[in-house]
Write a protein that holds these residues in place. Structure first.
Motif, PDB file in Angstrom:
ATOM      1  N   PHE A 183       0.816  -1.213   0.000  1.00 39.10           N
ATOM      2  CA  PHE A 183       0.000   0.000   0.000  1.00 39.10           C
ATOM      3  C   PHE A 183       0.855   1.270   0.000  1.00 39.10           C
ATOM      4  CE2 PHE A 183      -3.219  -3.041   1.258  1.00 39.10           C
ATOM      5  CZ  PHE A 183      -4.327  -2.586   0.545  1.00 39.10           C
ATOM      6  N   VAL A 184       2.148   1.120   0.237  1.00 36.33           N
ATOM      7  CA  VAL A 184       3.072   2.248   0.076  1.00 36.33           C
ATOM      8  C   VAL A 184       3.602   2.303  -1.356  1.00 36.33           C
ATOM      9  CG1 VAL A 184       5.300   3.181   0.802  1.00 36.33           C
ATOM     10  CG2 VAL A 184       3.726   2.247   2.513  1.00 36.33           C
ATOM     11  N   SER A 185       3.958   1.135  -1.905  1.00 28.91           N
ATOM     12  CA  SER A 185       4.547   1.091  -3.241  1.00 28.91           C
ATOM     13  C   SER A 185       3.500   1.223  -4.348  1.00 28.91           C
ATOM     14  CB  SER A 185       5.326  -0.216  -3.429  1.00 28.91           C
ATOM     15  OG  SER A 185       4.475  -1.339  -3.261  1.00 28.91           O
ATOM     16  N   GLY A 186       2.252   0.840  -4.069  1.00 24.31           N
ATOM     17  CA  GLY A 186       1.209   0.922  -5.092  1.00 24.31           C
ATOM     18  C   GLY A 186       1.014   2.329  -5.644  1.00 24.31           C
ATOM     19  N   PRO A 187       0.775   3.343  -4.786  1.00 27.83           N
ATOM     20  CA  PRO A 187       0.642   4.706  -5.293  1.00 27.83           C
ATOM     21  C   PRO A 187       1.891   5.202  -6.027  1.00 27.83           C
ATOM     22  CG  PRO A 187      -0.240   4.547  -3.079  1.00 27.83           C
ATOM     23  CD  PRO A 187       0.443   3.245  -3.352  1.00 27.83           C
ATOM     24  N   ALA A 188       3.075   4.779  -5.554  1.00 25.36           N
ATOM     25  CA  ALA A 188       4.303   5.172  -6.251  1.00 25.36           C
ATOM     26  C   ALA A 188       4.333   4.579  -7.660  1.00 25.36           C
ATOM     27  CB  ALA A 188       5.524   4.707  -5.454  1.00 25.36           C
ATOM     28  N   LEU A 189       3.870   3.345  -7.805  1.00 20.32           N
ATOM     29  CA  LEU A 189       3.812   2.713  -9.119  1.00 20.32           C
ATOM     30  C   LEU A 189       2.835   3.444 -10.038  1.00 20.32           C
ATOM     31  CD1 LEU A 189       4.687   0.382 -10.941  1.00 20.32           C
ATOM     32  CD2 LEU A 189       2.917  -1.038  -9.879  1.00 20.32           C
ATOM     33  N   VAL A 190       1.710   3.886  -9.488  1.00 22.41           N
ATOM     34  CA  VAL A 190       0.747   4.663 -10.281  1.00 22.41           C
ATOM     35  C   VAL A 190       1.376   5.986 -10.714  1.00 22.41           C
ATOM     36  CG1 VAL A 190      -1.461   5.882 -10.207  1.00 22.41           C
ATOM     37  CG2 VAL A 190      -1.268   3.606  -9.216  1.00 22.41           C
ATOM     38  N   GLY A 191       2.096   6.627  -9.798  1.00 22.33           N
ATOM     39  CA  GLY A 191       2.764   7.876 -10.153  1.00 22.33           C
ATOM     40  C   GLY A 191       3.759   7.695 -11.285  1.00 22.33           C
ATOM     41  N   LEU A 192       4.486   6.573 -11.279  1.00 23.58           N
ATOM     42  CA  LEU A 192       5.415   6.291 -12.372  1.00 23.58           C
ATOM     43  C   LEU A 192       4.663   6.047 -13.677  1.00 23.58           C
ATOM     44  CD1 LEU A 192       8.331   5.671 -13.262  1.00 23.58           C
ATOM     45  CD2 LEU A 192       7.938   3.289 -12.597  1.00 23.58           C
ATOM     46  N   LEU A 193       3.555   5.346 -13.595  1.00 22.61           N
ATOM     47  CA  LEU A 193       2.769   5.051 -14.786  1.00 22.61           C
ATOM     48  C   LEU A 193       2.190   6.310 -15.416  1.00 22.61           C
ATOM     49  CD1 LEU A 193       1.648   2.675 -16.492  1.00 22.61           C
ATOM     50  CD2 LEU A 193      -0.365   2.693 -14.999  1.00 22.61           C
ATOM     51  N   LEU A 194       1.881   7.312 -14.599  1.00 17.19           N
ATOM     52  CA  LEU A 194       1.300   8.550 -15.111  1.00 17.19           C
ATOM     53  C   LEU A 194       2.257   9.314 -16.024  1.00 17.19           C
ATOM     54  CD1 LEU A 194      -0.618   9.891 -11.973  1.00 17.19           C
ATOM     55  CD2 LEU A 194      -1.574   8.873 -14.042  1.00 17.19           C
ATOM     56  N   ARG A 195       3.525   8.981 -15.963  1.00 18.44           N
ATOM     57  CA  ARG A 195       4.472   9.624 -16.878  1.00 18.44           C
ATOM     58  C   ARG A 195       4.289   9.142 -18.312  1.00 18.44           C
ATOM     59  NH1 ARG A 195      10.352   9.748 -13.777  1.00 18.44           N
ATOM     60  NH2 ARG A 195       9.657  10.847 -11.878  1.00 18.44           N
ATOM     61  N   PHE A 196       3.637   8.005 -18.465  1.00 12.17           N
ATOM     62  CA  PHE A 196       3.509   7.399 -19.798  1.00 12.17           C
ATOM     63  C   PHE A 196       2.066   7.295 -20.280  1.00 12.17           C
ATOM     64  CE2 PHE A 196       7.123   5.612 -17.500  1.00 12.17           C
ATOM     65  CZ  PHE A 196       8.173   5.934 -18.361  1.00 12.17           C
ATOM     66  N   GLY A 197       1.115   7.521 -19.415  1.00 12.89           N
ATOM     67  CA  GLY A 197      -0.273   7.375 -19.827  1.00 12.89           C
ATOM     68  C   GLY A 197      -1.209   8.109 -18.893  1.00 12.89           C
ATOM     69  N   PRO A 198      -2.513   8.188 -19.241  1.00 14.78           N
ATOM     70  CA  PRO A 198      -3.503   8.874 -18.401  1.00 14.78           C
ATOM     71  C   PRO A 198      -3.852   8.030 -17.178  1.00 14.78           C
ATOM     72  CG  PRO A 198      -4.564   7.861 -20.289  1.00 14.78           C
ATOM     73  CD  PRO A 198      -3.085   7.658 -20.487  1.00 14.78           C
ATOM     74  N   PRO A 199      -4.538   8.625 -16.191  1.00 10.39           N
ATOM     75  CA  PRO A 199      -4.884   7.886 -14.971  1.00 10.39           C
ATOM     76  C   PRO A 199      -5.630   6.572 -15.200  1.00 10.39           C
ATOM     77  CG  PRO A 199      -5.239  10.225 -14.631  1.00 10.39           C
ATOM     78  CD  PRO A 199      -4.894  10.057 -16.077  1.00 10.39           C
ATOM     79  N   PRO A 200      -6.548   6.457 -16.189  1.00 12.03           N
ATOM     80  CA  PRO A 200      -7.222   5.160 -16.381  1.00 12.03           C
ATOM     81  C   PRO A 200      -6.268   4.007 -16.690  1.00 12.03           C
ATOM     82  CG  PRO A 200      -8.445   6.888 -17.490  1.00 12.03           C
ATOM     83  CD  PRO A 200      -7.156   7.503 -17.033  1.00 12.03           C
ATOM     84  N   ALA A 201      -5.050   4.323 -17.128  1.00 12.86           N
ATOM     85  CA  ALA A 201      -4.075   3.243 -17.335  1.00 12.86           C
ATOM     86  C   ALA A 201      -3.778   2.522 -16.030  1.00 12.86           C
ATOM     87  CB  ALA A 201      -2.791   3.820 -17.934  1.00 12.86           C
ATOM     88  N   GLY A 202      -3.868   3.239 -14.908  1.00 15.07           N
ATOM     89  CA  GLY A 202      -3.691   2.605 -13.605  1.00 15.07           C
ATOM     90  C   GLY A 202      -4.792   1.596 -13.305  1.00 15.07           C
ATOM     91  N   LEU A 203      -6.005   1.876 -13.791  1.00 12.02           N
ATOM     92  CA  LEU A 203      -7.101   0.920 -13.629  1.00 12.02           C
ATOM     93  C   LEU A 203      -6.834  -0.347 -14.434  1.00 12.02           C
ATOM     94  CD1 LEU A 203     -10.132   3.385 -13.868  1.00 12.02           C
ATOM     95  CD2 LEU A 203      -9.196   2.322 -11.803  1.00 12.02           C
ATOM     96  N   LEU A 204      -6.311  -0.181 -15.637  1.00 10.10           N
ATOM     97  CA  LEU A 204      -5.985  -1.345 -16.468  1.00 10.10           C
ATOM     98  C   LEU A 204      -4.867  -2.168 -15.834  1.00 10.10           C
ATOM     99  CD1 LEU A 204      -6.116   0.262 -20.040  1.00 10.10           C
ATOM    100  CD2 LEU A 204      -7.909  -0.998 -18.837  1.00 10.10           C
ATOM    101  N   LEU A 205      -3.875  -1.482 -15.280  1.00 15.42           N
ATOM    102  CA  LEU A 205      -2.797  -2.189 -14.584  1.00 15.42           C
ATOM    103  C   LEU A 205      -3.352  -2.981 -13.405  1.00 15.42           C
ATOM    104  CD1 LEU A 205       0.205  -2.777 -13.964  1.00 15.42           C
ATOM    105  CD2 LEU A 205       0.237  -0.642 -12.648  1.00 15.42           C
ATOM    106  N   SER A 206      -4.247  -2.370 -12.646  1.00 15.88           N
ATOM    107  CA  SER A 206      -4.843  -3.057 -11.501  1.00 15.88           C
ATOM    108  C   SER A 206      -5.611  -4.290 -11.946  1.00 15.88           C
ATOM    109  CB  SER A 206      -5.780  -2.096 -10.745  1.00 15.88           C
ATOM    110  OG  SER A 206      -5.089  -0.948 -10.305  1.00 15.88           O
ATOM    111  N   ALA A 207      -6.317  -4.181 -13.066  1.00 16.16           N
ATOM    112  CA  ALA A 207      -7.077  -5.321 -13.581  1.00 16.16           C
ATOM    113  C   ALA A 207      -6.154  -6.471 -13.969  1.00 16.16           C
ATOM    114  CB  ALA A 207      -7.916  -4.879 -14.784  1.00 16.16           C
ATOM    115  N   VAL A 208      -5.052  -6.153 -14.623  1.00 17.76           N
ATOM    116  CA  VAL A 208      -4.103  -7.188 -15.042  1.00 17.76           C
ATOM    117  C   VAL A 208      -3.463  -7.852 -13.826  1.00 17.76           C
ATOM    118  CG1 VAL A 208      -1.907  -7.598 -16.230  1.00 17.76           C
ATOM    119  CG2 VAL A 208      -3.656  -6.145 -17.282  1.00 17.76           C
TER     120      VAL A 208
END
Length: 402
Positions: free
Chosen positions: A167-192
């Motif tokens: 729960f500490v690293s999860g938001p950091a991973l989303v923050g890294l992902l936002l450099r390459f895509g919009p916020p819904p990409a985090g939802l797709l990552l969570s689904a996978v």
């Protein structure tokens, strides 16, 4: 006795954390469960950012987040009961598949601005309704894989610390992902993460061999884990307002808001250290006695934090508070497992999990109201008193009857 059970090694008197991972199939099962549970570390921030971006309304975002979290908490014991009744291999994959599909639908709805608020609210509520109870299921698997109490304590402590880090690293991973895509990409990552991790988890021989519904059906019904649930609810109530209290403390003393993150990080660090130490100690007290004393220590440390003269002293006080967070939760889960019948282990852990989350929701509201009328130091004291009250309730519930 099954082949899986008879293949367990005989642990040393004080087993190490490495011994936990040397239990047959434990490493593979645990890592798969962590991969799936990482989805819960990435999804909340992803939902928050995606809905805010799509609607431009904090009111809608708040409603969606409340439905998303509320439906997950309220129905958690029901989903855990399905796992106990039908086994993880039959119950978890359909939940994970529907949950992942709904997250993909939410990503599609929020990919562009202008999403209908009603559709977002319904989709978020549905995703919470089917969220797989992976944490309680993994703890139930630990309880069946490990016979030795000392080794099981290590396993639960390792599980708790790992979950905290997710729960500490999860938001950091989303923050890294936002450099390459919009916020819904985090939802797709969570689904996978959820679908892939759950599939690997249920394919493990440990899950197949340790959670047979036929084997579980013959056990005693067990008792409702009242003491662990009370302690978990008290912990959630006490800690949920910590972010608001720390922020108010910093503002009152004219510190920058950036110090809030460091103080809250100190709480997490203390929790991780406390969790590892808890697993290493050879306790003489029973789980019920430990739970009461750990809750007392947590409440006392939190109450004293409000008397800190400065922000760095507050950080030390919050670190001391954190030392008792993971041990309290770990002990609550251990006691719930002891009280549960063979056919209700997942459900017992789910009640503890739900109590923490429910307490967190109520505590945030209470802390916000209290800060509007009372000094910050007194608000810290009241938060600590909440944990102390739950400790008294735990002691009363677990006191031997004459």
């Amino acid at each position: 006795m099954s082949a899986l059970t008879s293949s367990r090694p005989s642990p040393a008197r004080r087993p190490s954390y490495a011994a936990v991972l040397r239990v047959p199939h434990a490493r593979r099962t645990f890592l798969a469960a962590l991969a799936a549970r990482l989805a819960y570390g990435t999804v909340s921030l992803s939902v928050l950012l995606s809905v805010t971006r799509a609607t431009g309304s904090y009111a809608v975002t708040g409603l969606v987040m409340a439905l998303f979290g509320g439906s997950a908490v309220v129905l958690l014991p029901v989903r855990a009961t399905l796992v106990d009744r039908y086994g993880p291999r039959r119950a978890l994959p359909p939940m994970a598949a529907v949950y992942s599909a709904v997250l993909c639908l939410l990503a599609a709805l929020t990919w562009r601005p202008g999403a209908p608020p009603t559709a977002l609210a319904v989709t978020a509520a549905l995703s919470g309704c089917v969220a797989p109870p992976l944490g309680p299921t993994m703890r139930a698997v630990w309880g069946r894989l490990v016979d030795d109490p000392a080794l099981l304590q290590r396993a639960y402590s390792l599980d708790g610390v790992a979950e905290e880090l997710l729960f500490v690293s999860g938001p950091a991973l989303v923050g890294l992902l936002l450099r390459f895509g919009p916020p819904p990409a985090g939802l797709l990552l969570s689904a996978v993460l959820m679908l892939a991790g759950t599939c690997v988890f249920v394919m493990s021989p440990a899950v197949r061999g340790a959670t047979s519904p036929k084997r579980a059906a013959g056990g005693p019904p067990g008792r409702f884990p009242a003491a662990p649930v009370v302690a978990a609810a008290g912990l959630g109530l006490a800690l949920s307002g910590a972010e608001l209290l720390v922020m108010a403390f910093a503002e009152q003393r004219s510190y920058g808001t950036e110090v809030v993150a460091w103080v809250l990080a100190a709480l997490s660090v203390g929790s991780a250290v406390g969790g590892l130490l808890n697993g290493a100690v050879e306790w003489r007290l029973s789980a019920a006695e430990r739970l009461a004393w750990l809750t007392v220590a947590l409440g006392s440390a939190l109450a004293l934090a409000g008397a800190a003269p400065g922000v760095w002293t507050l950080a030390l006080a919050m670190t001391a508070t954190g030392v008792f967070v993971a041990p309290t939760l770990t002990t609550a889960y251990l006691l719930a497992d002891e009280m549960a019948g063979e056919s209700a282990r997942t459900r017992a852990g789910a009640w503890v999990n739900a109590a923490v989350n429910a307490g967190s929701s109520g505590g945030s509201v209470a802390a916000g109201l209290a800060l509007g009328h009372l000094p910050v130091g007194l608000c810290f004291a009241l938060a600590g008193a909440t944990a102390l009250a739950s400790a008294a309730a735990v002691a009363a519930v677990t006191r031997p009857r004459p």
